[in-house]
Design a protein around this motif. Structure first.
Motif, PDB file in Angstrom:
ATOM      1  N   THR A  52      -1.276  11.014  -4.127  1.00  0.00           N
ATOM      2  CA  THR A  52      -0.287  11.197  -5.184  1.00  0.00           C
ATOM      3  C   THR A  52      -0.908  11.845  -6.416  1.00  0.00           C
ATOM      4  OG1 THR A  52       1.004   9.301  -4.412  1.00  0.00           O
ATOM      5  CG2 THR A  52       1.361  10.004  -6.679  1.00  0.00           C
TER       6      THR A  52
ATOM      7  N   LYS B  44       9.381  11.702   0.701  1.00  0.00           N
ATOM      8  CA  LYS B  44       8.275  10.822   0.299  1.00  0.00           C
ATOM      9  C   LYS B  44       8.506  10.178  -1.066  1.00  0.00           C
ATOM     10  CE  LYS B  44       4.807  10.480   2.145  1.00  0.00           C
ATOM     11  NZ  LYS B  44       4.352   9.466   3.136  1.00  0.00           N
TER      12      LYS B  44
ATOM     13  N   ASP C 152      -5.797   7.625   1.066  1.00  0.00           N
ATOM     14  CA  ASP C 152      -4.760   6.651   0.754  1.00  0.00           C
ATOM     15  C   ASP C 152      -3.674   7.288  -0.106  1.00  0.00           C
ATOM     16  OD1 ASP C 152      -5.317   6.162  -2.235  1.00  0.00           O
ATOM     17  OD2 ASP C 152      -7.283   5.842  -1.333  1.00  0.00           O
ATOM     18  N   PRO C 153      -2.503   6.640  -0.178  1.00  0.00           N
ATOM     19  CA  PRO C 153      -1.384   7.230  -0.923  1.00  0.00           C
ATOM     20  C   PRO C 153      -1.679   7.447  -2.401  1.00  0.00           C
ATOM     21  CG  PRO C 153      -0.604   5.494   0.537  1.00  0.00           C
ATOM     22  CD  PRO C 153      -2.089   5.428   0.552  1.00  0.00           C
TER      23      PRO C 153
ATOM     24  N   HIS D 295       3.250   4.855  -6.012  1.00  0.00           N
ATOM     25  CA  HIS D 295       1.851   5.117  -6.349  1.00  0.00           C
ATOM     26  C   HIS D 295       1.689   6.057  -7.538  1.00  0.00           C
ATOM     27  CE1 HIS D 295       1.616   3.684  -2.145  1.00  0.00           C
ATOM     28  NE2 HIS D 295       0.449   3.196  -2.521  1.00  0.00           N
TER      29      HIS D 295
ATOM     30  N   ASP E 163       7.259   6.525  -1.607  1.00  0.00           N
ATOM     31  CA  ASP E 163       5.796   6.385  -1.680  1.00  0.00           C
ATOM     32  C   ASP E 163       5.254   6.978  -2.979  1.00  0.00           C
ATOM     33  OD1 ASP E 163       5.737   5.166   0.787  1.00  0.00           O
ATOM     34  OD2 ASP E 163       5.437   7.046   1.881  1.00  0.00           O
TER      35      ASP E 163
END
Length: 381
Positions: free
Chosen positions: A25, A164, A20-21, A171, A167
């Motif tokens: 991250t 990115k 998942d992001p 996050h 996103d």
């Protein structure tokens, strides 16, 4: 007659959590720090080894331990980045199977940047790892290619971060409802993954960094060099036999010094000159380093005897018949530094052949490949 249609390969379905992001991250932050440290210290290393002409007179000889620190960090951060890269790829690899392959211009840029970034990162880390053990199973020269691909990696990384950014921002912390929901659902698993990853990074660093950070040398289990092992308790990369410099006679060897007042001097005469003792590290591009006590004649004294002007550069030529670093140049900052010696002894002992007998260069804040061994000639430029 119609040919049967080829069977359709089903797209894999990924149900495991943590792809998942938020996880990507967090790991990306760690990996970004490691890559940034590795890039900056690698840039320092490259400039010190292969300085542009305009920078030669400007390179600093102090701090004396500068190259030891920067190159040790370079190899340590690059080694630590390997498990981080593997973990980062694990979190995001399901996106390789996302459909459709390209959804927009932004998505296409993202995929292109990821392809370039992953290819460059894998090449940089694993070619650097092979360089540490001095194994070169490729036909190209390592240093210029490694340096060039580093810029490709940084460029692709900047494009990827720009694409990115929404996103990453969403996050980066737990402020958004989506991130709080992810943290509530997968918090324990994510913490376990990150703790395991931190332990892996710590372990791989602990068992390798002792080759340069000598307080941890007792844990130096996986590094190819141990700082205490080698002739006269100091490692060597290139032996006298490998360099083709054997059987040098102390009585017949003469050092040629060119300049306004050129002269030659033998080993006995050098030993009769004022001797100076300094403590300086040998720090090599492979990441190992070790301090030693060096005794010899100051280079600036030899240059003054040859009538060298204050701003003169120096070229050092080795007895070695071949090799990329048999000829070395240093700017006046190094040549005039009182710590820069034509060393004749190490830790109170006469230099062994593998350490450069009858004489070698030792200078502060210099890569080991530029601490020329088996010196034959000093040329005032």
């Amino acid at each position: 007659m119609r040919l049967p249609s080829p069977p359709r390969v089903p797209v894999p379905s990924f149900t495991a959590r943590l792809h998942d992001p938020r996880t990507a991250t967090v790991i990306g932050r760690w990996l970004g720090i490691a890559v940034a440290v590795c890039f900056v210290t690698g840039l320092i290393s490259h400039v010190l080894q292969h300085p542009p002409e305009a920078l030669v007179p400007l390179l600093p000889s102090r701090p004396a331990w500068g190259y030891r620190l920067s190159q040790g960090l370079h190899v340590a951060s690059g080694t630590a980045a390997i498990p981080l890269l593997v973990a980062k790829l694990w979190t995001v690899y399901p996106k390789l199977f996302a459909q459709p392959v390209v959804r927009s211009v932004r998505h296409a840029l993202e995929r292109l940047s990821v392809a370039a970034m992953v290819a460059a990162a894998v090449f940089e880390l694993f070619s650097g790892l092979l360089n540490i053990v001095q194994w070169y199973p490729w036909p190209f020269s390592f240093v210029p290619v490694h340096f060039a691909v580093a810029w490709v990696l940084v460029g692709a990384l900047l494009v990827h971060v720009a694409v990115k950014a929404p996103d990453i921002t969403a996050h980066w912390s737990r402020r958004s409802p989506e991130v709080r929901a992810l943290a509530a659902a997968d918090g324990p698993d994510r913490r376990s993954l990150l703790a395991g990853l931190a332990a892996a990074v710590g372990a791989v660093t602990l068992v390798t960094v002792g080759q340069s950070f000598t307080p941890l040398k007792r844990f130096d289990l996986l590094a190819p060099r141990h700082p205490d092992r080698g002739p006269q308790a100091l490692p060597v990369n290139r032996t006298a036999a490998a360099a083709g410099v054997t059987g040098v006679s102390a009585g017949r060897w003469r050092l040629a010094v060119t300049g306004p007042r050129p002269y030659e001097i033998g080993l006995a005469e050098l030993r009769a000159m004022p001797q100076h003792t300094v403590t300086l590290p040998i720090a090599c591009v492979e990441g190992w380093s070790r301090s030693a006590e060096w005794t010899g004649v100051r280079i600036r004294d030899l240059l003054e005897r040859a009538g060298a002007p204050p701003g003169a550069r120096l070229r050092v030529v080795s007895l070695e018949g071949h090799g990329a670093y048999r000829v070395m140049e240093m700017g006046q900052g190094y040549a005039r530094d009182p710590l820069t010696l034509l060393a004749l002894r190490i830790n109170g002992e006469v230099l062994s052949p593998d350490h450069g007998f009858p004489a070698r260069i030792i200078a502060p804040n210099r890569p080991g490949v530029l601490q020329t061994k088996w010196v034959a000639r000093l040329e005032v430029l």
